[in-house]
Enzyme design. Structure first.
Site, short mmCIF file in Angstrom:
data_model
loop_
_atom_site.label_atom_id
_atom_site.label_comp_id
_atom_site.label_asym_id
_atom_site.label_seq_id
_atom_site.Cartn_x
_atom_site.Cartn_y
_atom_site.Cartn_z
N ASP A 16 20.19 122.76 73.60
CA ASP A 16 18.87 122.87 74.23
C ASP A 16 17.76 122.48 73.26
OD1 ASP A 16 17.05 123.39 76.19
OD2 ASP A 16 17.18 125.57 76.08
N HIS A 33 16.84 113.13 73.55
CA HIS A 33 18.25 113.05 73.91
C HIS A 33 19.00 112.11 72.96
CE1 HIS A 33 17.38 115.46 77.31
NE2 HIS A 33 16.76 114.54 78.02
N LEU A 127 41.03 118.35 67.25
CA LEU A 127 39.96 119.05 67.98
C LEU A 127 39.91 118.52 69.41
CD1 LEU A 127 37.17 120.76 67.89
CD2 LEU A 127 36.11 118.52 67.55
C1 FPP Z 1 18.78 119.94 76.81
O1 FPP Z 1 17.52 119.68 76.29
C2 FPP Z 1 19.63 118.76 76.78
C3 FPP Z 1 20.18 118.15 77.87
C4 FPP Z 1 20.00 118.58 79.26
C5 FPP Z 1 20.99 116.93 77.76
C6 FPP Z 1 21.91 116.88 76.59
C7 FPP Z 1 22.22 115.49 76.43
C8 FPP Z 1 22.51 114.89 75.27
C9 FPP Z 1 22.64 115.53 73.96
C10 FPP Z 1 22.67 113.41 75.33
C11 FPP Z 1 23.87 113.03 76.12
C12 FPP Z 1 25.02 112.89 75.23
C13 FPP Z 1 26.28 112.95 75.59
C14 FPP Z 1 27.32 112.72 74.56
C15 FPP Z 1 26.69 113.28 76.97
P1 FPP Z 1 16.25 119.76 77.27
O2 FPP Z 1 15.99 118.39 77.76
O3 FPP Z 1 16.49 120.78 78.32
O4 FPP Z 1 15.17 120.23 76.26
P2 FPP Z 1 13.85 121.10 76.57
O5 FPP Z 1 14.32 122.45 77.04
O6 FPP Z 1 13.17 121.16 75.24
O7 FPP Z 1 13.06 120.34 77.59
#
Ligand code: FPP
Length: 236
Positions: A16, A33, A127
């Protein structure tokens, strides 16, 4: 002289804070991201190095389809690119990748990448990285209940044979041990529809650091934190 430390067998992470990381720097959410993928890379290396056997990452929840289409597309694109760029390297590190979630709503190209990463890394034995992708725990539980109900209706199973074990066997995690340690970055202290059944005895850790800043050192710190916890499983 080596000191034996308790290592969690299965670490699950709610990644997050990508959006906040980007906002703090005046960048688009997409950039957060993008940096988040770097953290996935770092954490994978650190998990292998620490001897963790299972690493589950919450990459995309069922609820995430409700984000602006451009952001959804960007995450899908990042996933496809990560498969193309990282597949071989993950295989070399002995990492097997499994994608957990409903294989609905994905485009054909994303479905192809899901199959590709699972097959390229199938023989990894150090893993297992489980990517929760179009996953929601309540939905998973409903689907399990539905499949058990269908088996009872067809006479294959008796209602009294529905036990914790048979229920767990009907979940998407049927071949995956429960997580010992659940980490959520960015200081938020919620499960957000992640592994609700499986988290019954997990230890939780909520570091303030945003996901793009979660480095190998942060993962090592988390391992130290886990080693300090005493787990009793309801016993004294
Ligand atoms: C949460 O941060 C993150 C996500 C919903 C997406 C996670 C995605 C990645 C790390 C990239 C994709 C990679 C792969 C390997 C699938 P948020 O956007 O909710 O952050 P915020 O709460 O600060 O808005």
């Amino acid at each position: 002289m080596s000191e034996k430390r308790i290592i969690p067998k299965h670490v699950a992470i709610i990644m997050d804070g990508n959006g906040r990381w980007a906002k703090q720097r005046g960048k688009e959410r997409y950039e957060g991201h993008l940096m988040g993928v770097e953290s996935v890379r770092a954490v994978t290396r650190a998990a292998v190095r620490n001897g963790v056997e299972w690493l589950t990452l919450y990459a995309f929840s069922t609820e995430n389809w409700g984000r602006p289409q451009a952001e959804v597309d960007a995450i899908m694109e990042l996933f496809c690119r990560a498969v193309i760029n990282e597949g071989e390297e993950l295989a070399k590190q002995g990492v097997r990748v499994l994608i957990m979630g409903e294989r609905t709503r994905f485009s054909q190209s994303v479905l192809e990448m899901i199959e590709r990463i699972e097959s390229v890394t199938a023989s990894g034995d150090k893993l297992t990285m489980v990517l929760a992708f179009n996953y929601s725990s309540r939905r998973e539980i409903v689907l399990a209940a539905r499949s058990l109900a269908e088996r009872v209706a067809s006479g294959e199973l008796k209602a009294e044979d529905i036990t914790e074990e048979s229920f767990a066997q009907s979940l998407m995690t049927s071949n995956i041990p429960d997580p010992d340690f659940i980490i959520r970055t960015s200081g938020e202290c919620r499960l957000s529809n992640f592994l609700l059944w499986q988290a019954s005895y997990s230890e939780f850790y909520f570091p303030e650091v945003l996901w793009p800043d979660f480095t190998e050192e942060e993962f090592d710190k988390a391992m130290e934190e886990f080693a300090r916890r005493e787990r009793r499983y309801g016993l004294v």
